[in-house]
Scaffold this motif. Structure first.
Motif, mmCIF file in Angstrom:
data_model
loop_
_atom_site.group_PDB
_atom_site.id
_atom_site.type_symbol
_atom_site.label_atom_id
_atom_site.label_comp_id
_atom_site.label_asym_id
_atom_site.label_seq_id
_atom_site.Cartn_x
_atom_site.Cartn_y
_atom_site.Cartn_z
ATOM 1 N N ASP A 149 22.678 57.413 40.753
ATOM 2 C CA ASP A 149 24.059 57.333 40.259
ATOM 3 C C ASP A 149 24.900 58.547 40.632
ATOM 4 O O ASP A 149 26.107 58.531 40.453
ATOM 5 N N GLU A 150 24.278 59.606 41.117
ATOM 6 C CA GLU A 150 25.062 60.805 41.433
ATOM 7 C C GLU A 150 25.521 60.781 42.885
ATOM 8 O O GLU A 150 25.393 61.760 43.615
ATOM 9 N N HIS A 200 17.404 63.667 34.904
ATOM 10 C CA HIS A 200 17.930 64.133 36.193
ATOM 11 C C HIS A 200 17.069 65.226 36.831
ATOM 12 O O HIS A 200 17.573 66.279 37.216
ATOM 13 N N HIS A 217 24.361 55.645 32.887
ATOM 14 C CA HIS A 217 24.501 57.082 32.600
ATOM 15 C C HIS A 217 25.928 57.417 32.182
ATOM 16 O O HIS A 217 26.834 56.640 32.411
HETATM 17 ZN ZN ZN Z 1 23.210 60.221 35.856
#
Ligand code: ZN
Length: 530
Positions: free
Chosen positions: A316-317, A204, A387
């Motif tokens: 994905d965030e 990340h 994740h």
């Molecule tokens: Zn992630």
């Protein structure tokens, strides 16, 4: 008279006695002078591991090079690398060198500098690019103690583990840095004699500065988190606003995008995915900065590593799940920019909360995940990355199946929970203290992590017997509270030392708890057993 100055904190007398016992063992079993083949035969045998409660040799760390026998041993809870030989030697390690009863010996601290030297002598202790490897599994270890447990699980399966994997957030909360993360892994890999190869993931990361820190520490995998450069406002723009903004883009680029995506149908497996003109324009406005930044990062990585790197693109965030049409757009644009994508982490439908199973409709997830897997298969066969991937047992079989094992799954805090389980079993008093600290710290931890535990459901720890303490590690609510509060717990000076002491003392139990837990993950993902 023996003096080991580097071991100030230890009682010298008891250390010397243990030290002499180890040297005796080496003499009596004729370890000096054995070939690597003979040492390997010895490793395969049962026993010859723990000498006593107070000291042990890690037999899988027995290696010979230029008449020097290497091994890691632990005496009085102090782990060191030992170099021993019948003849005098020079080494490039830093550490005290002595002759003792006819044996030349060097005691090497397990620090960052020495880990670099070890990597030179034993290349299998250096992380590698896993770009060509099909099934990879991320094992973040916030403590620097869990890796041998991860290795013991990985050994049984056809998988390449990413043994070092930390985000900047985790480093800040644990007060560690990438150099430490890597050197802890290097010595653990040597301790377990794990020669298969492993990855290291700067997780990340959002800036070139942070990426450089990870690269300097020797991490070949970079997970590029694009959340800050995705223009998320675009999602709610009106048609008019999108048209206006799109008009401002340079002509060639505009035409290229319209030609490639506007009202085009993309076949994914048996599904047709259509991108209309508005959505094509929106995608560009939404992702243009992110894609350009990804290109900058990829060029940077190539310059630094040649092709020995793994770039994971993480989207994905975000709040909403990644639409398959957006996945197609993103990957086609990444390819257009000549970016080498090893893996991509979409945001999946449903919730992937820390430490607990998948929340959401399984059938929905299956359909959604299958589409993402097919897109990945058809566009260069990069890995789909999952994740917050620990403990998602309801969906693992689908992840294994639809990706045909071409996946990356990241786990991070689950070994922390196993550490707490170990403490709940071996040191109930300490567990109680940690439990209370975790509850106090929970509100603050929610600033960093999204979980929805109802803490009113957690039984008061003062009303629970010692034998029942491990059950806190089985219940969702307490798992989540304990999972995300590691920062507050570890930074409590009244806890930290006894926490590490307990895990050190009961490390074999800790390794086995992790081994069991991670093996369940691999089994459920359908990874082939070796
Ligand atoms: Zn992630």
């Amino acid at each position: 008279m023996l003096t080991f100055f580097i071991l100030e904190n230890l009682n010298k007398n008891t250390f010397e006695i243990a030290m002499l016992a180890i040297l005796n063992l080496i003499k009596n079993s004729n370890l000096l002078g054995k070939s690597q083949k003979e040492l390997n035969d010895l490793k395969a045998k049962k026993g010859f591991y723990i000498i006593s409660e107070d000291y042990k040799i890690y037999k899988n760390s027995l290696y010979v090079q230029n008449d020097i026998l290497f091994f890691i041993a632990k005496i009085k809870q102090k782990k060191l690398l030992y170099l021993t030989s019948k003849i005098s030697f020079n080494s490039d390690f830093k550490g005290e060198y002595q002759e003792l009863g006819g044996i030349f010996i060097q005691l090497v601290e397990l620090n960052h500098k020495n880990s670099k030297v070890l990597q030179k002598h034993f290349p299998f202790t250096s992380p590698i690019s896993l770009r060509e490897k099909k099934t990879t599994f991320g094992c973040g270890d916030r403590l620097g103690l869990a890796t041998p447990g991860h290795i013991r699980a990985a050994l049984k399966y056809d998988v390449y583990p990413v043994l070092a994997q930390q985000s900047i957030r985790e480093l800040n909360l644990t007060q560690r840095n990438y150099d430490q993360v890597i050197s802890d892994v290097v010595f653990s890999v040597f301790q377990e004699g794990f020669e298969r190869g492993f990855g290291a993931d700067g997780d990340h990361l959002k800036s070139i500065e942070d990426i450089n820190i990870a690269l300097e520490a020797g991490m070949p995998m970079i997970t590029l988190d694009l959340s800050d450069v995705i223009n998320i406002d675009t999602s709610s723009w009106s048609e008019e606003k999108i048209n206006n903004e799109f008009e401002k883009i340079e002509n060639n680029e505009k035409n290229r995008i319209l030609e490639a995506y506007s009202n085009k149908t993309f076949q994914v497996g048996k599904y047709n995915i259509v991108i209309d003109s508005l959505e094509a324009k929106r995608c560009l406005l939404l992702y243009q900065n992110a894609l350009n930044f990804a290109q900058t990062v990829d060029l940077h990585l190539r310059k630094h590593q040649n092709d020995k790197y793994d770039l994971e693109i993480s989207i994905d965030e975000t709040i909403t799940p990644t639409l398959p049409s957006h996945h197609i757009f993103i990957i086609k644009e990444l390819i257009h920019r000549n970016i080498s994508v090893t893996s991509l982490a979409p945001k999946f439908i449903g919730e992937f909360q820390k430490g607990i199973d998948y929340i959401g409709e399984i059938a929905e997830f299956e359909k959604h995940f299958k589409l993402h897997s097919e897109i990945a298969k058809e566009h260069g066969n990069y890995k789909i990355s999952v994740h917050s991937g620990s403990d998602k047992f309801k969906v693992y079989p689908m992840i294994g199946k639809y990706t045909h094992q071409n996946f990356h799954v990241k786990t991070a805090g689950t070994n922390w929970l196993e550490a707490l389980r170990c403490i709940a079993i071996c040191n109930p008093k300490l567990y109680r203290k940690i439990h209370k600290r975790a509850l106090e710290y929970y509100e603050e931890a929610l600033r960093y992590y999204h979980v929805t535990a109802d803490i009113s459901k957690i039984k008061n720890v003062d009303e629970v017997n010692d034998e029942e303490l491990p059950y806190y590690l089985d219940k969702n609510e307490s798992r989540q509270v304990l999972h995300i509060t590691y920062g507050g717990v570890l930074n409590d000076p009244t806890i930290k030392e006894s926490f590490y002491d307990t895990l050190n003392k009961y490390e074999e139990m800790y390794y086995e708890l992790i081994n069991n837990h991670i093996s369940k993950h691999m089994e459920s993902l359908g990874i082939k057993k070796l």
